[in-house]
Design an enzyme around this catalytic site. Structure first.
Site, PDB file in Angstrom:
ATOM      1  N   SER A   1       0.766  -1.363  -0.187  1.00  0.00           N
ATOM      2  CA  SER A   1      -0.101  -0.031  -0.024  1.00  0.00           C
ATOM      3  C   SER A   1       1.046   1.137  -0.072  1.00  0.00           C
ATOM      4  CB  SER A   1      -0.922   0.074   1.282  1.00  0.00           C
ATOM      5  OG  SER A   1      -1.754  -1.175   1.337  1.00  0.00           O
TER       6      SER A   1
ATOM      7  N   LYS B   1      -7.231   1.694  -2.547  1.00  0.00           N
ATOM      8  CA  LYS B   1      -6.814   1.275  -1.006  1.00  0.00           C
ATOM      9  C   LYS B   1      -6.466   2.478  -0.210  1.00  0.00           C
ATOM     10  CE  LYS B   1      -5.260  -0.968   2.370  1.00  0.00           C
ATOM     11  NZ  LYS B   1      -3.984  -1.782   2.474  1.00  0.00           N
TER      12      LYS B   1
ATOM     13  N   LYS C   1       0.397   5.737   8.114  1.00  0.00           N
ATOM     14  CA  LYS C   1       1.145   6.112   6.830  1.00  0.00           C
ATOM     15  C   LYS C   1       0.131   6.112   5.524  1.00  0.00           C
ATOM     16  CE  LYS C   1       2.292   2.611   4.526  1.00  0.00           C
ATOM     17  NZ  LYS C   1       1.569   1.736   3.420  1.00  0.00           N
TER      18      LYS C   1
END
Length: 284
Positions: A94, A169, A237
């Site tokens: 990701s 995502k 993140k």
């Protein structure tokens, strides 16, 4: 098929194991004690990412962040230095959608193809082979990768071209994170008001507030079982990627910004390696 797999973390290990169990020949890099069982099952440990790329038809990456992917692809003895025409790189990490498009262009110049296919479902989904996989790829590359995806996931969607999987995502992480925050705030309110949070959750599971997050993460919050799962550090993140995209698009995401601040507090409180359901502890 001869498949390279780099990134044998909490998610990567079971994903690689599914491929070995299906009879594929796996070439692995960065094998540690915790992933030695993959070699025992038939995987072959190689000394570099370059060697993995040279030996494999398809190379899968499952790494923590954008700089990790860039280093494995383009660093010294990286994947790119071992690629040749018609090979396929699949990044299931990701990472940044913008960086993904850049990486794909650089790989394309070498005659190889590139697919981004980030996943959702956590360690449980990785072990069960039930991950949601969001794919950015040409139709041809998607069809080539699909049999492998079907060994690791169940809900597999080609979103669009390269980079679109990573965008999906990021959207997923925003929605999941904000829902976790909502459940955490609701259960905190119930407890402070003197109501039994477990009973409140039980009641809400039969109504419109019901969700998978209220079911699973709500129970973790009540029982304070915060073994990851998915670490707050990694989720932060991903929310950072969302905020970077929003800035570039001049888009206002106020609640994502507040979620990022709550996650910052969680890290400051030493909760970074706890499951993201532990966000409830950062509210206290």
């Amino acid at each position: 098929m001869k498949i390279g797999f780099i990134g044998l973390g909490v998610m990567g290990r079971p994903m690689a194991n599914h491929l070995i169990a299906a009879g594929h020949e796996l070439f692995l890099h960065r094998v540690k004690d915790v992933s030695q069982h993959l070699v025992d099952a038939g995987g072959k440990a190689l000394e570099s990412a370059k060697a993995v790329a040279e030996t494999s038809e398809i190379i899968i990456l499952m790494l923590p962040d954008t700089p990790d992917v860039e280093a494995v692809l383009f660093g010294e003895e990286g994947v790119a230095s071992g690629l040749s025409e018609k090979k396929l790189v699949i990044d299931m990490s990701s990472i940044s959608p913008v960086a993904t498009k850049n990486f794909a262009q650089r790989i394309g110049k070498l005659g190889a193809s590139y697919v981004d296919a980030p996943v959702s479902g956590g360690e449980v989904g990785a072990k069960a082979g039930s991950l949601t996989i969001m794919v950015g790829a040409s139709e041809t590359d998607f069809e080539r990768a699909l049999p492998l995806f079907q060994l690791m996931g169940q809900n597999i969607t080609r979103i669009g071209d390269v980079g679109d999987g990573q965008t999906a995502k990021v959207v997923n992480q925003v929605i999941v994170g904000l829902t976790i925050e909502a459940v955490a705030e609701g259960l905190s309110l119930a407890k402070a008001a003197g109501a039994d949070p477990a009973k409140v959750r039980e009641a809400l599971m039969g109504g419109f507030a019901s969700s998978r997050i209220l079911e699973v993460h709500g129970e973790r919050m009540i029982k304070e079982t915060f073994d990851p799962g998915f670490r707050i550090r990694l989720h932060r993140k991903d929310i950072g990627l969302a905020m970077e995209a929003a800035k570039a698009l001049e888009l206002y995401l106020p609640h994502s910004a507040s979620l990022q601040q709550l996650m910052n507090k969680a890290l400051a409180d030493g909760l970074g390696d706890k499951d993201h359901s532990a966000l409830i502890k950062a509210l206290s």
